[in-house]
Write a protein that holds these residues in place. Structure first.
Motif, PDB file in Angstrom:
ATOM      1  N   ARG A  49       0.787  -1.404  -0.108  1.00 17.96           N
ATOM      2  CA  ARG A  49       0.059  -0.030  -0.033  1.00 17.96           C
ATOM      3  C   ARG A  49       0.798   1.279  -0.076  1.00 17.96           C
ATOM      4  O   ARG A  49       0.219   2.467  -0.172  1.00 17.96           O
ATOM      5  N   GLN A  51       2.711   2.260  -2.024  1.00 21.29           N
ATOM      6  CA  GLN A  51       3.140   2.889  -3.299  1.00 21.29           C
ATOM      7  C   GLN A  51       2.414   4.324  -3.310  1.00 21.29           C
ATOM      8  O   GLN A  51       2.728   5.201  -4.178  1.00 21.29           O
ATOM      9  N   SER A  52       1.340   4.448  -2.602  1.00 19.93           N
ATOM     10  CA  SER A  52       0.615   5.616  -2.722  1.00 19.93           C
ATOM     11  C   SER A  52       1.113   6.927  -2.265  1.00 19.93           C
ATOM     12  O   SER A  52       0.930   7.974  -2.656  1.00 19.93           O
ATOM     13  N   ILE A  55       2.884   7.712  -5.554  1.00 18.66           N
ATOM     14  CA  ILE A  55       1.942   8.138  -6.563  1.00 18.66           C
ATOM     15  C   ILE A  55       1.450   9.594  -6.061  1.00 18.66           C
ATOM     16  O   ILE A  55       1.156  10.562  -7.046  1.00 18.66           O
ATOM     17  N   ALA A  56       1.186   9.814  -4.857  1.00 20.66           N
ATOM     18  CA  ALA A  56       0.519  11.078  -4.263  1.00 20.66           C
ATOM     19  C   ALA A  56       1.449  12.195  -5.004  1.00 20.66           C
ATOM     20  O   ALA A  56       1.059  13.176  -5.429  1.00 20.66           O
ATOM     21  N   VAL A 105       0.307  10.704   3.132  1.00 21.31           N
ATOM     22  CA  VAL A 105      -0.041  10.871   1.688  1.00 21.31           C
ATOM     23  C   VAL A 105      -0.418  12.650   1.688  1.00 21.31           C
ATOM     24  O   VAL A 105      -0.084  13.091   0.631  1.00 21.31           O
ATOM     25  N   LEU A 223       2.533   0.062 -10.571  1.00 19.30           N
ATOM     26  CA  LEU A 223       1.337  -0.305 -10.029  1.00 19.30           C
ATOM     27  C   LEU A 223       0.729  -1.673 -10.638  1.00 19.30           C
ATOM     28  O   LEU A 223      -0.006  -2.146  -9.952  1.00 19.30           O
TER      29      LEU A 223
END
Length: 477
Positions: A49, A51-52, A55-56, A105, A223
């Motif tokens: 999880r 990876q968010s 990505i954010a 995040v 992803l």
């Protein structure tokens, strides 16, 4: 109002301020990956999880960056650059203080908003504050962090996590950011471009396109989204982008005017960046994996092996300006792009029997060639823009650089995954063969850029190289 005349002290120190901000941003973009498992353990989260967190930041940059030129023209480069550094630094502090994944995040979104403005506005200041005859030299200096940050980031991140804690990968930004703010207050010129209304529908269309394309590219790579979703995202992003350009051609003040592409050097520089950076973006991703997964290097050995690439990048900087002045952009970019592609393909010949000194020499050459490529591509894209198009062209270049480097990583990950399908990490030869085939394909894709740079006139940028032209007057203090 006349163009700003920088006093010798400001002219000497201003590139350091811009380069420091860019270094902080590029380092942060690569240092995080090695710390994700430790962060997941500390926050009691599933590592998958985390990876968010990456990505954010990426999506925040992709969405806000297109507006950077208008924001700088409206509020002034000093205020916007200072605000961007402050926002990035404050976001770093909040990241270090985060106790949950949701807080982290949100803090990364703050960082991304600052990062989306730092690089484009810093380069816009250089574009407007220095004579064209100095542009190659100054851009050559400030692009150095783009080469060094991705090389030392993973090693530094691993060291901080192992000997300190993951919080320090964010805390190290604080002293650099605070010093940058103090320096910007006293040295950053306050330049403003022509006042134009903000193209809200265009921003929404272009921002949606960047958002969708960025997620699609990440979906191909880290992803690992299903291919049907990736295709939907790609087509939706392309649809939004097409709608933006059709609209931009019929309104008076678009976000990025279509007249930008009437400047031939800009059009070729933008498209050349898009293709050539596939290889440059893939290199920091592929090489540490090659060394560790296929050749059995330890993380520390792999990190140390990347140092010659940074040294090669630094070593070539003093000769970039004389080379471009002597040979011109067309010869440099065509020849250097072909050499870059050949060197990337040459990495596909590396195996367990390759002498270590030869590997280090190849990486050093790649660093030098990449350094020359970055400077020449960025400069040729900007050097012929007039004042009306300077901020828009600079912002669009920043967007293309961001997108193309993401595309490089995604393409390398997709190729590597395709070539290694059916192999196991214990089948050393097949894994190595997958890396070799990926390097070969990435090298060939990068060489496509040479076909674009062949369209440059042999005289492209000559007046500026010889000191014959300067940027038209900018409103500023």
């Amino acid at each position: 109002m006349p163009s700003p005349t920088l006093d010798p002290r400001t002219a000497r120190l201003l590139p350091w301020i811009v380069a420091s901000a860019l270094f902080m941003q590029m380092l942060d973009g690569t240092i995080l990956n090695t710390a994700l498992p430790a962060m997941a353990h500390d926050l009691a989260e599933d590592p998958l999880r985390m990876q968010s967190v990456v990505i954010a930041y990426m999506l925040s940059v992709a969405v806000l960056m297109p507006a950077s030129g208008w924001i700088a023209d409206r509020f002034g480069t000093r205020r916007v650059f200072l605000g961007a550094v402050l926002l990035f630094t404050f976001g770093s502090l909040v990241c270090a203080l985060s106790e949950t994944l949701v807080e982290l995040v949100a803090a990364r979104v703050l960082q991304g908003c600052g990062g989306a403005l730092m690089m484009p506005v810093g380069r816009l200041v250089v574009l407007r504050a220095y004579p064209r005859k100095d542009l190659v030299r100054v851009l050559s200096f400030i692009t150095m962090p783009a080469l060094i940050g991705p090389l030392i980031g993973p090693t530094l991140g691993g060291w901080l996590v192992e000997y300190a804690s993951w919080h320090w990968i964010f805390l190290i930004n604080l002293p650099v950011g605070l010093l940058g703010c103090l320096a910007a207050l006293s040295l950053m010129p306050d330049l403003r471009g022509p006042r134009t209304p903000f193209d809200v529908p265009g921003f929404l269309l272009f921002g949606a396109a960047m958002l969708l394309l960025s997620i699609a590219l990440e979906g191909l790579g880290e992803l690992k989204l299903p291919h049907d979703r990736v295709m939907l995202l790609l087509f939706a992003g392309m649809g939004c982008l097409s709608a933006y350009w059709l609209r931009a051609g019929i309104i008076a003040q678009p976000l990025f005017p279509t007249s930008l592409f009437h400047t031939r050097t800009f059009a070729i520089g933008i498209l050349g960046n898009l293709f050539t950076r596939i290889g440059s973006g893939a290199l920091p991703f592929l090489t540490p994996l090659l060394l560790q997964v296929a050749l059995g290097y330890s993380p520390a050995q792999a990190g140390m092996s990347m140092i010659p690439q940074a040294l090669g990048a630094m070593a070539v900087k003093p000769v970039v300006t004389p080379l471009i002045q002597r040979l011109g952009y067309r010869r440099i970019l065509v020849g250097n792009t072909l050499v870059l592609g050949l060197l990337l393909a040459g990495m596909g010949l590396v195996d367990g029997d390759t002498p270590y000194a030869l590997l280090l020499g190849l990486l050093a050459l790649l660093g030098a060639v990449n350094s020359l490529q970055f400077t020449a591509m960025n400069t040729v894209a900007l050097i012929d823009l007039d004042e009306n198009n300077a901020s828009g062209g600079n912002s669009l270049l920043s967007v293309v650089v961001q997108l193309s480097m993401s595309f490089g990583v995604a393409s390398a990950a997709a190729l590597l995954g395709g070539f290694s399908a059916g192999s196991t990490l214990h089948g050393g030869l097949s894994v190595l063969a997958a890396f070799q085939a990926t390097y070969l394909c990435v090298g060939l894709l990068s060489m496509i850029g040479a076909l674009l740079f062949m369209q440059l006139s042999p005289q492209a940028g000559r007046n500026a190289r010889e000191g014959g032209t300067e940027l038209p007057p900018a409103n500023g203090k």
